[in-house]
Every structure is written in C-alpha cells, then in structure tokens.
Design a protein around this motif. Structure first.
Motif, short mmCIF file in Angstrom:
data_model
loop_
_atom_site.label_atom_id
_atom_site.label_comp_id
_atom_site.label_asym_id
_atom_site.label_seq_id
_atom_site.Cartn_x
_atom_site.Cartn_y
_atom_site.Cartn_z
N ALA A 8 -10.94 40.09 62.95
CA ALA A 8 -11.63 39.28 64.23
C ALA A 8 -12.64 38.91 63.12
CB ALA A 8 -11.72 41.27 64.80
N ILE A 9 -13.68 38.33 63.37
CA ILE A 9 -14.43 37.58 63.20
C ILE A 9 -16.00 37.87 63.05
CG2 ILE A 9 -15.39 35.51 61.19
CD1 ILE A 9 -12.76 34.50 60.85
N TRP A 10 -16.70 38.20 63.10
CA TRP A 10 -18.42 38.37 64.06
C TRP A 10 -19.23 37.81 63.23
CZ3 TRP A 10 -15.17 43.29 64.51
CH2 TRP A 10 -14.66 42.89 65.40
N ILE A 11 -20.14 36.63 64.10
CA ILE A 11 -21.33 36.35 63.30
C ILE A 11 -22.06 36.84 64.05
CG2 ILE A 11 -22.80 34.25 61.89
CD1 ILE A 11 -19.49 33.08 61.49
N LEU A 12 -23.29 37.37 63.00
CA LEU A 12 -24.48 37.64 63.89
C LEU A 12 -26.21 37.04 63.19
CD1 LEU A 12 -22.93 39.79 64.06
CD2 LEU A 12 -24.77 41.77 64.96
N ASN A 13 -27.30 36.27 63.77
CA ASN A 13 -28.33 36.17 63.87
C ASN A 13 -29.14 37.34 63.19
OD1 ASN A 13 -29.12 37.38 66.51
ND2 ASN A 13 -29.28 35.08 67.15
N ASN A 14 -30.03 36.53 62.73
CA ASN A 14 -30.96 37.61 62.42
C ASN A 14 -31.58 38.37 63.43
OD1 ASN A 14 -32.76 35.44 63.22
ND2 ASN A 14 -34.16 35.68 62.24
#
Length: 523
Positions: A8-14
């Motif tokens: 899996a891949i997750w991208i979170l913002n600041n």
C-alpha cells in the motif's frame, strides 16, 4: 525490481490528512496467505500487538501517524533511545533506521485489539509525508516487536529467531530488496508529486580530473573535469567527471521545505499504474514512463529474439555510439577548532552516466581500493550487477538504460582535510548589535593542479533584518542582503591553485526584529 512488492501507499499532507492512497490487492492476497501460514508456526499471546491481516483504512492510518508523532516527539522521531522513549516505541529499539522505517499502531476499539503495521517507509518531500508499506513476511514483524519490547534494545549476540537474524536491525533491513525497493518507490513518487525531474547539464572542461575519491577508485581512468547545474530531464548531456565541491555547516531538519505545488493525482495514478503494475516495481524512471505513454512502440523497436530487453530500456538506441560519465562529490565537514575534539569529515558522491550504445551491451566499470577508501555506503542503479562486498579490486557490470541515469551513490570518510579550515565567532553585545570574527585557511595541504575556483561565505540571519555592518576583510569583497552578509573570498575566474591563503574578516553588525542566529554557511 526482483524481490520487492508494495502492499500500500499513503500520502499525507502537513496537516496529517491522507490526500492519496493506493492498495494492491494481488500483493495483499499474498500477505493474507503468509499470515495464515505464520499463525501455525508462531506462538500467539506473547506479543502486545497482533499482526494485522487486513490493511487499515485511511482514517486509521492518519490517526496512527498522529499518535506516533506525539509518541516519538516529531515526524521522524528520536531514532535513538532517550529519556522520553516508551517501551514498544520506535526509539526504544535504539536504531537510527527507525527515523526512516517506522511502525504504526492501529487501535481497533470494536475488536479490543492493538495491531502493529511495520515496516512503513517514511519519506518527506515538500509538504507531504509519503508512506510505503512493502511486503515483508510476518515473522519479521514479530521480530521487530520483540526488539521494541526488550530492555536491552534487542540482541547483539548474532542469534537467529524464527529464521530472522536479530543482531543489527539496520544492516538486516537494508539487505532486503523489499526495503531498498520501497525507498526507491518513495523517492520516485516524491519527485512525481513535486515535479523534480532534473538531470545535470554538463559543461566540458579539457583539464584532467584530479583528487576526487572516485578518481582514485576508478584508477584515474582519464575523463575530463566538468561543472554541473540543474537542467530539465529532456535535455541532452555532454561529458565527463567533476571536481569536489565543499559544503560546510549543512543541517538537516524535520521541517518541510515550503511548496505551494498541489498534488497531481492523475499523474500519480498514471505513474503508479505504469511503473509498478500489481504492486511490483518494474521501472521507476519517469522519463521512460512518459516516453512510452507519448510514443508507444513501433515494429522497429522490437529487439532481436536472442536478446532479453530489460524494463529500464524500453527503446533501443541507433546512431553514433558513446558513453559519458560525470562524478559529483560533496565534502561535509564539522570543524570545532579544539584540540580535544577532532574535526569530522566525510565525502558523498554519485556517478551519472549517459550511454548511447546500440543493442544491449554489458559495460564493465573498474573499481579499486574500496577497502582502503573506507567506503561506508554504496547503492546502485537496478541495471547494475552489484559486486561482492569486501573485495578490494573489482569491476561493476551494468547494462545501461537509454539517456541519463544515476549509476551509483557512495559515502565514505575523507582522508584529506577540508579545503577550508578556521573558526567563526559571533558575540551579541546588545539585543540588536553583535561583533563577529572569521579566521580561515583555504587550500591548506592541497597542491597543484587542485584548484579552488570560487569561495563564498554566507552569514545568514533568517529571522532578523540586517540594518548595517562595519568591517573590512583581508581579502575579497562583501555584500549584504536583507537577511545575510556574503563574503566572496574567491570569485569565479580567479581560482587558487598550488598555494594556501589565510583570510580574516572582523566586523560588527546591527540587526532588527528577530530571535535566533545561525552559524555561517560556506560554498
């Protein structure tokens, strides 16, 4: 990329919100089967956390990431066990790798269970945190939990538990293709998100390259020296090796670089679908992916039947043949100007290559003196056949892709002193006025034909505005900006070779409306 699969891949913002995620059901099916098989061989009930057989939701990942940040003290964490470390946390393992390979604790209240998600690769790019979860057999997850619970930070005796060596977490993990491959995926996604598709533009200098670490490792194979600057990936490159570049006062920080570029989800989806179908990374080169999408394939692009065409070279080259190398080295030095504290100096570098060769040839690149050079880190492009460790004289074999690519990176201790030595003092005599002093020696111990082409010392005041300064350096010129003083000791075109130079710069400075000062940086 054999041996690497991504769950899996997750991208979170600041703000720690998940702005993009991708799961790979084919890999996840393998994970569930591995969990069922492992349940029969591991004794349950000995662990604080269970292995999660299903992927957590985006909301659970965001909550677990926030909880970890609070537990570890920052986004990356301490990396080493400190007084605030808790049993079961990453820093309790007492290994710096836990700043980059993290664990997330999923608390499912409805099941009254705590689950451990590990290893999660953390890469920070701009305002985003990229999390990559590779496929790693469940026994490794159990091994990690044992390390995070032990009072002695894990075993150092070289024992093997359930087929997993546990003496050194960093070396064991970085030897696994799934871990190194996941790091490559994270960096590639970061470049896609921020649009960082840059390759060096190389300007040929007819003078021979001398003095660099790689120059000695390659036996001075006699390419020209160069200067390099960033250029878009599509541009052509011409020529050869480069002299060292000194960087003093480099500081790393968890604070992300500011960037207002929004995430391009369509570009991410296209890149992920093309570069890692079904969760298996094949080719992470954005230029190749874009070229295939734009041009497709024709009958002339089909390779001969007796050749196996690698994923990193979708098109065969036709035309005048040549192969070019560029070497970029950076010296990092921490200088204390105290007899009881030795200075620390290291060098890191990379070899860029451009191979315009017909067919699918194998190239041999000579490497000698790897043991005496005290090489700490070596990483290679997937096209390279990695030589055995510990062999002092060897050749690196690789089948090059078309266009520019990074062949290898290296890091080592530096036997030669830094090209700049000295000290810097700043004493604030009042709230807005200070006295400073620089005393530097340039090129001490360096002999011709080694040349320092330029040298600029910058004294930054990022949170204060420079009102005025008074001082005269013994050499060079001084200019001011709103937040810094720049001392140009050697300007371009007036290089220094074959002699050392002493330079002093005393003075006073008045600043306005700020809080903290930083030391100088030099380039």
């Amino acid at each position: 990329m054999p041996g690497c699969s991504i769950r899996a891949i997750w991208i979170l913002n600041n703000l720690d919100n998940v702005v993009y995620s991708r799961r790979f059901p084919v890999v996840e099916r393998r994970w569930r089967l591995a969990c069922k098989s492992e349940d029969n061989s591991l004794e349950e009930g000995k662990f604080q956390y269970s292995v999660l057989s299903l992927l957590p939701s985006d909301g659970e990942i965001a909550a677990a990431f926030i909880e970890r940040k609070q537990r570890e003290g920052s986004v990356r964490g301490y990396g080493l066990r400190v007084g605030l470390s808790l049993k079961g946390s990453d820093s309790w393992v007492d290994d710096p790798i836990t700043r980059h390979i993290i664990s997330l604790h999923i608390n499912k209240e409805e099941e009254a269970e705590n689950y451990l998600v590990w290893p999660v690769i953390l890469h920070i790019k701009g305002l985003y945190r990229i999390l990559i979860l590779p496929f790693l057999e469940p026994r490794y997850v159990k091994m990690y939990e044992r390390l995070s619970q032990r009072p002695d930070c894990g075993s150092s005796s070289g024992t093997v538990e359930n087929g997993v060596p546990s003496e050194n977490l960093s070396s064991n993990l970085l030897d696994l293709p799934c871990i190194t491959g996941a790091f490559m995926v994270a960096h590639a996604l970061g470049d896609v998100m921020t649009g960082d598709f840059l390759e060096p533009e190389v300007v040929v200098n007819p003078s021979p390259s001398v003095g660099g670490l790689l120059d000695s490792l390659t036996g001075s194979i006699g390419i020209s020296s160069i200067s390099a600057r960033a250029k878009p990936v599509a541009a052509p490159v011409a020529a050869a090796t480069m002299a060292g570049n000194a960087v003093v006062g480099a500081v790393t920080s968890d604070a992300p670089k500011s960037s207002s570029r929004p995430i391009d989800k369509d570009a991410l989806r296209t890149f992920i679908s093309s570069s890692m179908p079904f969760g298996t990374p094949l080719d992470l080169n954005f230029s190749n992916i874009s070229a295939i999408k734009a041009n497709g394939f024709s009958a002339s692009d089909v390779p001969p039947s007796d050749l196996k065409q690698p994923a990193w070279k979708p098109y065969l080259y036709r035309g005048k043949q040549r192969i070019l190398f560029t070497i970029h080295e950076t010296v990092y030095a921490a200088m204390y100007d105290r007899d009881e504290i030795p200075d620390t100096i290291s060098v890191s570098g990379q070899i860029n290559c451009r191979a315009e060769l017909e067919g699918l040839p194998d190239i041999s690149f000579p490497l000698t003196g790897l043991n005496t050079a005290r090489i700490e880190v070596l990483s290679f492009h997937p096209c390279a056949q990695v030589p055995e460790q510990g062999v002092d004289k060897q050749s690196l074999m690789f089948s090059p892709p078309l266009g520019n690519f990074l062949l290898l990176r290296y890091q080592a201790f530096c036997g030669l002193g830094p090209p700049i030595k000295g000290f810097y003092q700043l004493s604030m005599v009042s709230e807005d006025e200070g006295a400073f002093l620089f005393k530097l020696k340039l090129m001490e111990g360096y002999r011709s034909p080694l040349t320092m082409e330029f040298c600029t010392v910058t004294m930054p005041f990022p949170r204060r505005r420079v009102v005025s300064f008074d001082g005269n350096p013994s050499i060079g010129t001084v200019t001011t900006t709103e937040h810094s003083i720049e001392w140009k000791i050697i300007t371009s075109g007036r290089g220094v070779a074959g002699k050392s130079i002493e330079a002093t710069f005393p003075g006073t400075i008045r600043v306005f409306d700020g809080e903290n000062e930083q030391g100088p940086s030099c380039c």
